[in-house]
Design an enzyme around this catalytic site. Sequence first.
Site, PDB file in Angstrom:
ATOM      1  N   ARG A  99       6.410 -59.007 -31.573  1.00  0.00           N
ATOM      2  CA  ARG A  99       6.236 -59.309 -32.862  1.00  0.00           C
ATOM      3  C   ARG A  99       5.414 -60.741 -33.202  1.00  0.00           C
ATOM      4  O   ARG A  99       5.630 -61.618 -32.130  1.00  0.00           O
ATOM      5  CB  ARG A  99       7.846 -59.635 -33.506  1.00  0.00           C
ATOM      6  CG  ARG A  99       8.449 -58.299 -33.718  1.00  0.00           C
ATOM      7  CD  ARG A  99       7.998 -57.268 -34.953  1.00  0.00           C
ATOM      8  NE  ARG A  99       8.537 -56.081 -35.069  1.00  0.00           N
ATOM      9  CZ  ARG A  99       8.381 -54.963 -34.421  1.00  0.00           C
ATOM     10  NH1 ARG A  99       7.294 -54.856 -33.641  1.00  0.00           N
ATOM     11  NH2 ARG A  99       9.017 -53.896 -34.696  1.00  0.00           N
ATOM     12  N   GLU A 143       1.195 -60.087 -40.864  1.00  0.00           N
ATOM     13  CA  GLU A 143       0.222 -59.071 -41.176  1.00  0.00           C
ATOM     14  C   GLU A 143      -0.050 -58.570 -42.404  1.00  0.00           C
ATOM     15  O   GLU A 143       0.897 -58.399 -43.209  1.00  0.00           O
ATOM     16  CB  GLU A 143       0.755 -57.886 -40.264  1.00  0.00           C
ATOM     17  CG  GLU A 143       0.617 -58.291 -38.793  1.00  0.00           C
ATOM     18  CD  GLU A 143       1.598 -57.258 -37.822  1.00  0.00           C
ATOM     19  OE1 GLU A 143       2.015 -56.396 -38.260  1.00  0.00           O
ATOM     20  OE2 GLU A 143       1.796 -57.578 -36.617  1.00  0.00           O
ATOM     21  N   HIS A 165      -1.984 -54.098 -35.148  1.00  0.00           N
ATOM     22  CA  HIS A 165      -0.557 -53.612 -34.829  1.00  0.00           C
ATOM     23  C   HIS A 165      -0.654 -52.084 -34.745  1.00  0.00           C
ATOM     24  O   HIS A 165       0.151 -51.511 -35.665  1.00  0.00           O
ATOM     25  CB  HIS A 165       0.200 -54.028 -36.189  1.00  0.00           C
ATOM     26  CG  HIS A 165       1.542 -53.957 -35.599  1.00  0.00           C
ATOM     27  ND1 HIS A 165       2.764 -54.555 -36.325  1.00  0.00           N
ATOM     28  CD2 HIS A 165       2.357 -53.330 -34.683  1.00  0.00           C
ATOM     29  CE1 HIS A 165       3.773 -54.318 -35.681  1.00  0.00           C
ATOM     30  NE2 HIS A 165       3.762 -53.356 -34.609  1.00  0.00           N
TER      31      HIS A 165
END
Lengths: 324, 315
Positions: A241, A270, A288
């Site tokens: 993360r 993000e 991601h």
Amino acid sequence: MASAATGAAKPGLLLLRRTDATFIAALRARFRVHDFYASGAALPDYLTAAAAEPDPPRTALVVAGGAILVDAAFLDAVPSVGCVVTTGAGVDHVDLAQCARRGAGEIFSVDVADHAVGLLIGVLRRVAAADRYVRAGLWPAQGDYPLTTKLSGKRVGIIGLGSIGSQIAKRLQAFGCAISYHSREPKAFAPYRYLPDAHALAADSDALIVACALNDATRRIVGRCVLDALGPNGVLVNIARGVNVDEQELVAALQEGRIAGAGLDVFQNEPHVPPELRDMDNVVLTAHEAVFTEESRANLQELMIGNLEAFFSGKPLLTPVLPP
Amino acid sequence: MESLGVLLLRPLDTYLEQELDRRCRLLRLWDAPHDRRGEFLRAHALSIRAVVTGGGSGAGGDAELIDALPRLEIIVCYAVGFDHVDLTRCRERGVRVTNTPDVLTDDVADLAVGLAIDAPRRIPHADRYVRAGLWKANNGYYGLTNQFSGKRVGIIGLGRIGLAIAKRVEGFGCPRTRQQAYPNYTYLPTVVQLAAVSDGLVVACSPKEQSRGIVSREVIEALGPRGVLVNVGRGAHVDQPELVAALAEGRLGGAGLDVFEAESDVPQVLMALDNVVLAPHMGSGTRETRKAMADLVLANLEAHALSKPLLTPVV
């Protein structure tokens, strides 16, 4: 026995993720679906309305990533929910202490592990940068790409030796890398060297890979000290993360050459990526997407339905995560 | 070997050049302008006993050069491939040839696997997408890619590099890879069969004449629209025009290429595609390995100068 058309209502399901038509159809064939994103309602109103039904939903299918938090407020609003199914290995958006049971996917670990290895090769061997070099016509113009550094035989430190960390370790061993790790506790059967904290691990590693879950102990587990211990020849790979790493410190360390490079699939905020990183050749940036392959998506949908059906038939969940 | 006259054909590596300069009588071919090279060779012909070449197409060591150097005793390649050297002429003249095997095996294998992951997982493409600001502009959207683990990988050429690649991909749960030894004729039906049962093909064979064009149109078709081709061998192993067309038309799923028919000439069509990863022949391009290669070149030269057995002779 009543027929399916007029008989027992299908069990209720809160659907809090965007998905495709095929999957929604598969869900609707089995469950009474309360589609959050289609409703356009605010979350509290949506939950209250579902809870007010005569047979309120006992299950929730939730997107990962933090857009929806399954916290005390969520569970208080729909106390009927007894099973939360989510996607992605991370459960940081689900308050496990508040939840009875949940389902997640073991199947993602291979894709995420593959991505971690791809990022590590990418940052050490500058594959993406060299690809840009070729596309810009620089090979004929400027000659060979500058020398990079060898992966085989490097010391790799993995933070978090869960299913993802283990898969990464197994892959990198085949490249002749020496594997060490840090996790909350040493793993009894792991054939790798254990270090008691992230700093010690970084000091002993050429490449540090963050593969741990996000919780209070691991928030910013990679900060200035760990980066300095990793040192000017060390590289960082993060497929966990964004907030496992102190992003500001990471950017500064890269700008100042205090670490040699980074491969990052995740970021603090993000899809915002620090602009300073976008001009660096010694970083690899991906969106991601470590988990998002066609193969894992197909498996994922089967797995989600499998977990839900197991719950409703009183059978053990396929991939449970128990509260700590 | 201070009296050994060594001709270096082009700049290869600073460390190597410095050592050659320090330990031998070094001549640099590029000191002469292109059109005066013939003159340069004639002027120095009697003192040149050794030539050091790089690798890849056009690296030098052809019959013309050998013929221009009557005192030539050895050609030392700073490369594992030696297809640029006219071995027949060398044998006729009694000229020894060495290369740099083993020291670069790991690096080439690492890059091959990197390309094999990058092609289906589109890591360089994603990197371009993020750098261009598209991740943000598209509200966090990035599409799906294709899995690597567990896929069937066929390796063409199971020499040192092929074996090192096999060892690595087995760590990803790829089913036991199949080797394909190529027999001594041009049409090779069994490579087509290998392609038909593989999700990805990795070309890692050494540059022999019989492996020229081994990845033909049929092989590419057998690999198919979801198949991936990785080449860390030689551009000549692949029918490049067929490959380019197949990629552009979607008849082949993707490719990771470190070598091309004519380096550094990469077809424009490839540069516009998102399903390929292009590398500028950098399989052995790490500081660690290039130093090891340089040391091996120097060791072979020294052995020759002292009339000792060569460490890694080809001829």
